[in-house]
Design a protein around this motif. Sequence first.
Motif, PDB file in Angstrom:
ATOM      1  N   LEU A  23       2.042 -22.014   2.806  1.00 10.17           N
ATOM      2  CA  LEU A  23       2.585 -22.598   1.577  1.00 10.17           C
ATOM      3  C   LEU A  23       3.717 -23.576   1.862  1.00 10.17           C
ATOM      4  N   ASN A  24       4.350 -23.459   3.005  1.00  8.92           N
ATOM      5  CA  ASN A  24       5.390 -24.407   3.389  1.00  8.92           C
ATOM      6  C   ASN A  24       4.839 -25.835   3.365  1.00  8.92           C
ATOM      7  N   LEU A  25       3.638 -26.034   3.917  1.00 10.13           N
ATOM      8  CA  LEU A  25       3.018 -27.357   3.908  1.00 10.13           C
ATOM      9  C   LEU A  25       2.530 -27.730   2.515  1.00 10.13           C
ATOM     10  N   VAL A  26       1.990 -26.763   1.783  1.00 10.53           N
ATOM     11  CA  VAL A  26       1.486 -27.042   0.430  1.00 10.53           C
ATOM     12  C   VAL A  26       2.596 -27.636  -0.435  1.00 10.53           C
ATOM     13  N   LEU A  27       3.771 -27.025  -0.397  1.00 10.90           N
ATOM     14  CA  LEU A  27       4.877 -27.492  -1.231  1.00 10.90           C
ATOM     15  C   LEU A  27       5.342 -28.885  -0.823  1.00 10.90           C
ATOM     16  N   GLN A  28       5.253 -29.208   0.457  1.00 11.97           N
ATOM     17  CA  GLN A  28       5.626 -30.553   0.888  1.00 11.97           C
ATOM     18  C   GLN A  28       4.592 -31.584   0.472  1.00 11.97           C
ATOM     19  N   VAL A  29       3.303 -31.221   0.526  1.00 11.81           N
ATOM     20  CA  VAL A  29       2.249 -32.162   0.152  1.00 11.81           C
ATOM     21  C   VAL A  29       2.295 -32.459  -1.338  1.00 11.81           C
ATOM     22  N   THR A  30       2.555 -31.446  -2.153  1.00 11.79           N
ATOM     23  CA  THR A  30       2.588 -31.676  -3.604  1.00 11.79           C
ATOM     24  C   THR A  30       3.718 -32.622  -4.001  1.00 11.79           C
ATOM     25  N   GLU A  31       4.773 -32.716  -3.182  1.00 12.04           N
ATOM     26  CA  GLU A  31       5.836 -33.676  -3.474  1.00 12.04           C
ATOM     27  C   GLU A  31       5.365 -35.108  -3.260  1.00 12.04           C
ATOM     28  N   ILE A  32       4.393 -35.293  -2.375  1.00  9.47           N
ATOM     29  CA  ILE A  32       3.877 -36.628  -2.093  1.00  9.47           C
ATOM     30  C   ILE A  32       2.651 -36.933  -2.943  1.00  9.47           C
ATOM     31  N   ALA A  33       1.752 -35.952  -3.059  1.00  7.82           N
ATOM     32  CA  ALA A  33       0.484 -36.143  -3.774  1.00  7.82           C
ATOM     33  C   ALA A  33       0.411 -35.146  -4.929  1.00  7.82           C
ATOM     34  N   PRO A  34       0.813 -35.565  -6.129  1.00  2.00           N
ATOM     35  CA  PRO A  34       0.792 -34.632  -7.273  1.00  2.00           C
ATOM     36  C   PRO A  34      -0.592 -34.044  -7.539  1.00  2.00           C
ATOM     37  N   HIS A  35      -1.673 -34.846  -7.287  1.00  2.50           N
ATOM     38  CA  HIS A  35      -3.030 -34.314  -7.484  1.00  2.50           C
ATOM     39  C   HIS A  35      -3.458 -33.627  -6.190  1.00  2.50           C
ATOM     40  N   THR A  36      -3.073 -32.384  -6.061  1.00  8.20           N
ATOM     41  CA  THR A  36      -3.358 -31.588  -4.873  1.00  8.20           C
ATOM     42  C   THR A  36      -4.143 -30.349  -5.272  1.00  8.20           C
ATOM     43  N   VAL A  37      -5.118 -29.992  -4.446  1.00 14.48           N
ATOM     44  CA  VAL A  37      -5.886 -28.760  -4.644  1.00 14.48           C
ATOM     45  C   VAL A  37      -5.640 -27.859  -3.441  1.00 14.48           C
ATOM     46  N   LEU A  38      -5.332 -26.601  -3.696  1.00 12.60           N
ATOM     47  CA  LEU A  38      -5.173 -25.626  -2.621  1.00 12.60           C
ATOM     48  C   LEU A  38      -6.514 -24.958  -2.385  1.00 12.60           C
ATOM     49  N   CYS A  39      -7.038 -25.105  -1.180  1.00  9.75           N
ATOM     50  CA  CYS A  39      -8.332 -24.519  -0.805  1.00  9.75           C
ATOM     51  C   CYS A  39      -8.060 -23.296   0.057  1.00  9.75           C
ATOM     52  N   LEU A  40      -8.331 -22.133  -0.477  1.00 11.50           N
ATOM     53  CA  LEU A  40      -8.024 -20.871   0.193  1.00 11.50           C
ATOM     54  C   LEU A  40      -9.225 -20.454   1.032  1.00 11.50           C
ATOM     55  N   ASN A  41      -9.078 -20.546   2.350  1.00 11.67           N
ATOM     56  CA  ASN A  41     -10.168 -20.223   3.271  1.00 11.67           C
ATOM     57  C   ASN A  41      -9.921 -18.862   3.920  1.00 11.67           C
ATOM     58  N   LEU A  42     -10.965 -18.322   4.532  1.00 13.99           N
ATOM     59  CA  LEU A  42     -10.888 -17.043   5.265  1.00 13.99           C
ATOM     60  C   LEU A  42     -10.472 -15.878   4.363  1.00 13.99           C
ATOM     61  N   VAL A  43     -10.930 -15.935   3.129  1.00 11.38           N
ATOM     62  CA  VAL A  43     -10.622 -14.849   2.202  1.00 11.38           C
ATOM     63  C   VAL A  43     -11.271 -13.549   2.669  1.00 11.38           C
ATOM     64  N   GLU A  44     -12.482 -13.659   3.272  1.00  8.43           N
ATOM     65  CA  GLU A  44     -13.146 -12.447   3.760  1.00  8.43           C
ATOM     66  C   GLU A  44     -12.338 -11.792   4.873  1.00  8.43           C
ATOM     67  N   GLU A  45     -11.763 -12.626   5.766  1.00  8.29           N
ATOM     68  CA  GLU A  45     -10.920 -12.076   6.831  1.00  8.29           C
ATOM     69  C   GLU A  45      -9.698 -11.378   6.235  1.00  8.29           C
ATOM     70  N   ALA A  46      -9.120 -11.981   5.203  1.00  4.23           N
ATOM     71  CA  ALA A  46      -7.959 -11.371   4.561  1.00  4.23           C
ATOM     72  C   ALA A  46      -8.329 -10.038   3.922  1.00  4.23           C
ATOM     73  N   ALA A  47      -9.527  -9.987   3.307  1.00  2.00           N
ATOM     74  CA  ALA A  47      -9.960  -8.744   2.674  1.00  2.00           C
ATOM     75  C   ALA A  47     -10.122  -7.635   3.705  1.00  2.00           C
ATOM     76  N   LYS A  48     -10.630  -7.978   4.899  1.00  2.00           N
ATOM     77  CA  LYS A  48     -10.767  -6.975   5.955  1.00  2.00           C
ATOM     78  C   LYS A  48      -9.406  -6.411   6.366  1.00  2.00           C
ATOM     79  N   LYS A  49      -8.374  -7.243   6.226  1.00  2.00           N
ATOM     80  CA  LYS A  49      -7.020  -6.799   6.572  1.00  2.00           C
ATOM     81  C   LYS A  49      -6.282  -6.223   5.361  1.00  2.00           C
TER      82      LYS A  49
END
Length: 711
Positions: A121-147
């Motif tokens: 999220l550190n990078l996400v917050l910096q990108v949104t300051e430059i590009a207001p039209h930003t989409v967060l793409c959450l990958n590896l959700v299955e790996e997170a679920a295993k954990k």
Amino acid sequence: MGLTHSSTGHGAVDGGLAIDRKQPGDRVIALAGNPNVGKSTLFNTLTGLHQHTGNWPGKTVASATGYVRAGERGYHLVDIPGTYSLFASSEEEEVARDFLLFGGADAAVVVCDACTLERNLNLVLQVTEIAPHTVLCLNLVEEAAKKRIRISTERLSAALGIPVIAVNARRKNSVLPLLALLETPPASPPVRVDYGEEIEEAVHRVEPYLSASLGASCPTRWLALRLLAPDASLAASTARHLACDPMEVPEIARAVEGARDMLAAKGLAGDALRDRIVERIMHLAHEVAAEAVTVPPPGTCNRDRAIDRILTGRVTAYPAMLILLAVVFWLTIVGANYPSAALSRLLFSLEPPLTNLFAHWHFPAWLTGLLVDGVFRTVAWVTSVMLPPMAIFFPLFTFLEDVGFLPRIAYNLDRPFCACHACGKQALTMCMGFGCNAAGVVGCRIIDSPRERLLAILTNAFVPCNGRFPTLITVLTVFFVGSAGGMFSSLTSALLLTAVIVLAVLMTLLATCLLSVTCLRGTPSGFTLELPPYRPPQLKQILVRSVLDRTLFVLGRAIAVAAPAGAVIWLLANVSPGGASLLAWGAGALDPLGHLLGMDGVLLLAFLLALPANEILLPIALMAYTAGTSLMDYGAGGELRALLLSAGWSRETALCLVFFCLFHWPCSTTILTIHKETKSVRWTLLACALPTLFGMLFCLVTHGLFALFGA
């Protein structure tokens, strides 16, 4: 929604950062993210296997762009370099920042690893300051679920003020909805980082002047914030991409200097200001993650950590690396034997038809010999020797890379390389050299420090490339294993080859250390290396990347230099002034030096003639020993041993050949690549001389020991 893809066709970044759009309605999308989050996997899934690649203008950083159509809309996807922050401290981070600022992207997609969301999220917050039209793409959700990590995309979207989508980057049907989100303009501005009263006041003083001068060409709040903390790379980028350097506008310069003085009076200058900015971003990232992410209680069993206790443990790391290396070599040796023999029979069976064809066309005998016995036989030999082991080694290497093992190698070797005043990333470029030294030299671009990059380039040829393996394996097997065959023979060959590779790595470290305390003195730089989670391999991608991008590319380059080399070798073997061939004359002239090094003139001449392709070293030597007029096949192990013994070989000769094959000048392709990367004849010559001196020293010591003990 239908989906088609193709390459960009013409240069995406040829004249600048802006992307050439195929149609007026096309949109440019920047794909951003930390390293190892699946950003490139998402890019490949959306665009297919035919992207445009090149270098960013003025940089040695690789770029990748792809085109995808969804319905009536076309999207140019730009896979910008992986970065942890837009506070640029490397070429990769500068490229990522500059494209987001000046590349004209209509929207940005930030790919995040669901397992480590707060850090991402550190990078996400910096990108949104430059590009207001930003989409967060959450990958590896299955790996997170295993954990046992749970993420609420609704809460995350509400907290950030941007669309959030969970995907499996490897599945096309999972990533298609992402394109639809890019069509929906943001209903409200994304969440804004509060940098505290003092910094916000300073930004408020500067921003109006930036808006008046720059208009909408740049996010003025973000630029005002960065101008408060001087950044040389950002100053150069703004001067290059904007109509003017903001600090050259008197009103802006006065406002910035006044704001800096105000912050300095409150103890916020230089590093203190930068630290406060980073602290506020990380604080908001923590708050957002706390709102949307549920983590398991401490002490929960973690599979990755359990594996890492073995692969990166203080006691077990190096044994585990050696075992895996031996397994890779064993599989390569065993798997390549039969395909190599079959391919050799197939290709060499084409010689009679080619000879008959040229006779039918009334080619003179010398031209037929030059083309068939010289060019074709050399190309056939290089192909049959190189293709099967590369077709096994590169997929195995890519497999280890895909499952997450190669970053562990860099982690394990970081300490010894830092002890040599080098960068731990050199471990990765060294591993690339096992496949192809030229590729390893190009890979040195990932090292930010020019001094450390040069260290890695100069020492990359100390590890044997794929072209040296056939000679090493053959000599080790024939003289130190025997010709019994079977699993025991191949396993022993693999273990001996592993020992040889360990020696090469140790000499790489020694040469790096010598350079770093002599002509390339300096302090090692730190680098961030995130160990990615262990993931199931993408078999299709592994085959495509290893076969198309590596195996066939390297083979094609080897054939391109082997063909003219074959013609030269044939001429040397068939032109006989004074009754002896030029090949024999050359071998005789080099005999004194060859015997001093425990070999003979034939072998030294073979090393020189094998400059275009190391694979043809032993066939050239056999041709000279037998006074043949074209390259020879090895034959069976017993026959080869008998032939070499009759030519005066001994175990001393074989051992010296192994050492000199391991340490000598790189091939012509690698030499040209070194010159291209360093733009220096002096450094290129040193890269050739350094391993050669090591090889000569090993041979001299070996020859002396055999003479001393009468072995």
